[in-house]
Design a protein around this motif. Structure first.
Motif, mmCIF file in Angstrom:
data_model
loop_
_atom_site.group_PDB
_atom_site.id
_atom_site.type_symbol
_atom_site.label_atom_id
_atom_site.label_comp_id
_atom_site.label_asym_id
_atom_site.label_seq_id
_atom_site.Cartn_x
_atom_site.Cartn_y
_atom_site.Cartn_z
ATOM 1 N N GLU A 89 39.024 34.890 25.687
ATOM 2 C CA GLU A 89 39.189 33.448 25.576
ATOM 3 C C GLU A 89 40.173 32.927 26.622
ATOM 4 O O GLU A 89 39.953 31.880 27.230
ATOM 5 C CB GLU A 89 39.677 33.067 24.175
ATOM 6 N N ILE A 110 38.412 32.677 29.902
ATOM 7 C CA ILE A 110 37.488 31.539 29.931
ATOM 8 C C ILE A 110 38.246 30.233 30.093
ATOM 9 O O ILE A 110 37.875 29.368 30.898
ATOM 10 C CB ILE A 110 36.630 31.514 28.646
ATOM 11 N N VAL A 140 37.389 28.194 22.559
ATOM 12 C CA VAL A 140 36.025 28.666 22.766
ATOM 13 C C VAL A 140 35.520 29.129 21.402
ATOM 14 O O VAL A 140 36.225 29.842 20.683
ATOM 15 C CB VAL A 140 35.970 29.812 23.785
ATOM 16 N N ALA A 167 24.584 30.989 25.540
ATOM 17 C CA ALA A 167 25.889 30.332 25.519
ATOM 18 C C ALA A 167 25.650 28.905 25.976
ATOM 19 O O ALA A 167 24.719 28.637 26.730
ATOM 20 C CB ALA A 167 26.871 31.048 26.441
ATOM 21 N N VAL A 222 27.471 24.574 26.271
ATOM 22 C CA VAL A 222 28.476 23.549 26.007
ATOM 23 C C VAL A 222 27.763 22.419 25.300
ATOM 24 O O VAL A 222 26.700 21.962 25.743
ATOM 25 C CB VAL A 222 29.132 23.050 27.299
ATOM 26 N N ILE A 257 32.703 24.700 23.777
ATOM 27 C CA ILE A 257 32.138 25.834 24.499
ATOM 28 C C ILE A 257 31.752 26.862 23.443
ATOM 29 O O ILE A 257 32.595 27.279 22.644
ATOM 30 C CB ILE A 257 33.151 26.436 25.492
ATOM 31 N N LEU A 302 29.654 30.510 22.370
ATOM 32 C CA LEU A 302 29.052 31.786 22.749
ATOM 33 C C LEU A 302 28.380 32.411 21.538
ATOM 34 O O LEU A 302 28.977 32.482 20.461
ATOM 35 C CB LEU A 302 30.125 32.746 23.275
ATOM 36 N N MET A 325 29.892 31.433 31.481
ATOM 37 C CA MET A 325 30.794 30.321 31.197
ATOM 38 C C MET A 325 30.982 29.433 32.433
ATOM 39 O O MET A 325 31.038 28.203 32.325
ATOM 40 C CB MET A 325 32.133 30.855 30.724
ATOM 41 N N GLU A 366 28.051 27.159 32.680
ATOM 42 C CA GLU A 366 28.141 26.022 31.761
ATOM 43 C C GLU A 366 29.162 25.002 32.252
ATOM 44 O O GLU A 366 28.970 23.787 32.110
ATOM 45 C CB GLU A 366 28.506 26.509 30.355
#
Length: 424
Positions: free
Chosen positions: A215, A218, A232, A246, A248, A257, A259, A276, A279
């Motif tokens: 996290e 990310i 996240v 995954a 957003v 966000i 996953l 990520m 996204e």
């Protein structure tokens, strides 16, 4: 006369199904161009023989079901009109209550129930094939629960839309479509706002990402991209599917966000970070705002065309359908049929725009991460998990694909030669 038109409609549907079956199973070319054989684009380099066979089989079945689903929906709307079923539903609703909101709720319940029953075999076949090819891991009771949730969520949202729509039709005889268009934009934004916090949790459990180290990585990427993200979220999808994803979602303070836990289980950190970054590319390039603008333009044209076609169809066929006017709620199947046909017709354009945006997000992700190997592995793993075709047939691509094909995505990663440090 009714029987003749009914038989014609059913025959046309089956003929279309045969044509699409022949195209997808015998005529469509899904082979890899010779110049890419043996490269990372070639599925034989990352799928075994059994996976290759399953990928081709499942993709063909799934594509056929896709092309059959929209005309099947059209057939339903046409049959409830031509047999006077819609008019009967309105009559039953009128006998139960004269109050328009309650009358609308009763009518819509019967129409929604009929649609659910009519399309259930189609949905069940899709579920069975997904289970057979080990894409879905969802047991039937859980799947049925989701189907029932879908029914009631769709019913609730449709009730609001239909109540407002037919109130506008009664108030603005000729310009109802313009009033509906004005209201459609704030309604869509509102739905995007409540989707992550009201609707999505009805289907799955969402919770903060358990891997705090990942996290942090990310959120570091998000900070580098000037994205105001604090958490996240992880969603428990492994009980329903083996696919990876995954995304957003939401707008404003409700942005998330998200996953799938399957993605976390089957991809390493570098691959997750690439996803990520992809996204985040959508956020940075403001694709959501372009999407709202595009929706605004298309809905304007779509509602105008729908109003014109509804007036013409009801004037020409209303007596047979027992629908006196478009302001009668029994004309709703005409509205839904028209909208569905228009959405299918415009899908090559909307899919092209979506593929362009997805390619832009891919470009942003590789420029941010500078990890070509992780990017290629990500797309290969996505192909394997979803039993996707690397090079799908042309009609499948333009009508079904909102993302570039895996051939296009992997090829772009392999051809990428940028160096962010040099560019700076």
């Amino acid at each position: 006369m009714v029987r003749k038109w009914c038989l014609r409609a059913i025959a046309a549907y089956f003929l279309f199904g045969v044509v699409m079956y022949v195209y997808l199973f015998f005529l469509a070319d899904t082979s890899i161009p010779d110049m890419y054989k043996g490269t990372s684009v070639d599925p034989t380099t990352f799928l075994n023989a059994r996976e290759m066979m399953l990928s081709e089989e499942y993709s063909k079945i799934r594509n056929l079901l896709f092309f059959l689903s929209s005309p099947y929906e059209w057939l339903f709307y046409y049959l409830v009109l031509i047999f006077g079923v819609s008019a009967a539903f309105e009559r039953w609703a009128g006998q139960a209550s004269k109050w328009f909101p309650l009358k609308t709720a009763i009518y819509l319940f019967w129409l929604s129930l009929a649609s659910f029953v009519f399309t259930f075999p189609f949905s069940y076949i899709s579920y069975v094939f997904s289970r057979t090819y080990n894409i879905s891991t969802q047991l039937f009771p859980s799947w049925m629960k989701d189907e029932l949730i879908d029914f009631w969520v769709s019913y609730a949202t449709m009730f609001i839309l239909v109540l407002v729509l037919y109130s506008l039709m009664k108030k603005f005889k000729k310009k109802w479509w313009l009033a509906a268009w004005v209201l459609s934009v704030p309604y869509s934004i509102f739905m995007m706002f409540i989707q992550p916090v009201v609707i999505d949790p009805l289907y799955n459990d969402f919770y903060p990402l358990k891997d705090k180290q990942l996290e942090s990585k990310i959120l570091l990427l998000a900070n580098e991209a000037d994205i105001p993200a604090e958490h996240v979220y992880e969603v428990d999808m492994s009980q329903k599917t083996n696919a990876l994803n995954a995304y957003v979602t939401g707008v404003g303070s409700n942005s998330r966000i998200v996953l799938w836990d399957t993605t976390l289980e089957r991809l390493d950190d570098e691959e997750v970070l690439f996803i990520m970054a992809h996204e985040m590319g959508h956020y940075v390039e403001k694709h959501i705002y372009f999407g709202i603008a595009g929706y605004t333009l298309l809905s304007f044209a779509g509602l105008w065309l729908t109003a014109k076609w509804m007036e013409r169809w009801v004037a020409k066929r209303g007596t047979v359908w027992k629908v006196e006017s478009i302001t009668n709620i029994s004309s709703l199947p005409v509205f839904l049929l028209t909208i569905s046909i228009l959405l299918f017709a415009v899908s090559p354009l909307t899919n092209w725009v979506s593929r362009y945006q997805e390619m832009r997000a891919d470009r942003y992700a590789i420029e941010m991460t500078q990890d070509k190997d992780a990017a290629v592995r990500t797309f290969q793993n996505l192909t394997k998990a979803g039993l996707s075709q690397v090079n799908p047939p042309y009609l499948v691509k333009i009508f079904r694909y909102g993302h570039p094909t895996m051939l296009e995505r992997i090829r772009m990663m392999e051809e990428f030669e940028g160096d962010r440090d040099e560019e700076l």
